[in-house]
Scaffold this motif. Structure first.
Motif, short mmCIF file in Angstrom:
data_model
loop_
_atom_site.label_atom_id
_atom_site.label_comp_id
_atom_site.label_asym_id
_atom_site.label_seq_id
_atom_site.Cartn_x
_atom_site.Cartn_y
_atom_site.Cartn_z
N GLY A 36 0.74 -1.25 -0.10
CA GLY A 36 0.07 0.30 -0.08
C GLY A 36 0.86 1.26 -0.18
N GLU A 37 1.69 1.25 0.79
CA GLU A 37 2.90 2.26 0.78
C GLU A 37 3.46 2.43 -0.35
N ALA A 38 3.99 1.46 -1.10
CA ALA A 38 4.55 1.70 -2.47
C ALA A 38 3.70 2.24 -3.58
N ARG A 39 2.56 1.71 -3.54
CA ARG A 39 1.42 2.33 -4.25
C ARG A 39 1.44 3.73 -4.28
N ALA A 40 1.08 4.15 -2.82
CA ALA A 40 0.58 5.57 -2.62
C ALA A 40 1.72 6.60 -2.96
N LEU A 41 3.04 6.00 -2.66
CA LEU A 41 4.08 6.96 -2.80
C LEU A 41 4.60 6.82 -4.32
N ALA A 42 4.35 5.94 -5.07
CA ALA A 42 4.47 5.94 -6.33
C ALA A 42 3.87 7.00 -7.28
N GLU A 43 2.56 7.35 -6.66
CA GLU A 43 1.72 8.39 -7.39
C GLU A 43 2.32 9.57 -6.88
N CYS A 44 3.17 9.82 -5.95
CA CYS A 44 3.70 11.25 -5.29
C CYS A 44 4.77 11.72 -6.01
N ASP A 45 4.83 12.95 -6.31
CA ASP A 45 5.95 13.51 -6.78
C ASP A 45 6.94 13.91 -5.66
N LEU A 46 8.17 13.29 -5.45
CA LEU A 46 8.87 13.35 -4.33
C LEU A 46 9.65 14.76 -4.14
N ARG A 47 9.19 15.83 -5.08
CA ARG A 47 9.82 16.90 -4.60
C ARG A 47 8.73 17.74 -3.68
N TYR A 48 7.86 17.23 -3.50
CA TYR A 48 6.91 18.05 -2.51
C TYR A 48 7.03 17.11 -1.27
N LEU A 49 6.67 17.93 0.06
CA LEU A 49 6.28 17.43 1.16
C LEU A 49 4.93 17.16 1.52
N ILE A 50 4.38 16.09 1.93
CA ILE A 50 3.01 15.81 2.17
C ILE A 50 2.96 16.13 3.92
N HIS A 51 2.17 16.85 4.31
CA HIS A 51 1.85 17.16 5.70
C HIS A 51 0.53 16.20 6.10
N GLY A 52 0.84 15.37 7.06
CA GLY A 52 -0.19 14.48 7.27
C GLY A 52 -1.48 14.80 8.22
N ASP A 53 -1.41 16.22 8.77
CA ASP A 53 -2.27 16.60 9.49
C ASP A 53 -2.38 18.05 9.50
N LEU A 54 -2.49 18.58 8.28
CA LEU A 54 -2.70 20.01 8.08
C LEU A 54 -3.83 20.83 8.69
N VAL A 55 -3.85 21.07 9.41
CA VAL A 55 -4.97 21.78 10.17
C VAL A 55 -4.88 23.33 10.81
N ARG A 56 -5.68 24.31 10.66
CA ARG A 56 -5.74 25.58 11.11
C ARG A 56 -4.41 25.76 12.22
N GLU A 57 -4.49 25.19 13.07
CA GLU A 57 -3.57 25.15 14.53
C GLU A 57 -2.15 24.89 13.83
#
Length: 73
Positions: A36-57
């Motif tokens: 699952g991780e391999a599939r999810a990361l294969a679709e990501c452009d690794l030049r960008y950071l994904i924030h797991g819980d980006l909320v207003r705080e």
């Protein structure tokens, strides 16, 4: 870089050490997590950071623009 699935893998490893847990089930779960991780990361452009819980705080705003994004753990 720490894998996004590291906490899940660590928890599965810890479960696998318990005497009443079937280790083959844990092994199967680890395979599912890695696939699952391999599939999810294969679709990501690794030049960008994904924030797991980006909320207003977790966003600092200076009134005109974002000045910082917090809570990268």
């Amino acid at each position: 870089m720490l894998s996004p699935a590291a906490p899940i893998s660590l928890a599965l490893d810890q479960l696998g050490e318990l005497p009443h847990v079937d280790s083959s089930v844990i092994d199967d779960a680890q395979v599912i997590v890695r696939r699952g991780e391999a599939r999810a990361l294969a679709e990501c452009d690794l030049r960008y950071l994904i924030h797991g819980d980006l909320v207003r705080e977790n966003v600092l705003w200076d009134g005109q623009q974002i000045s910082a994004i917090l809570d990268f753990r």
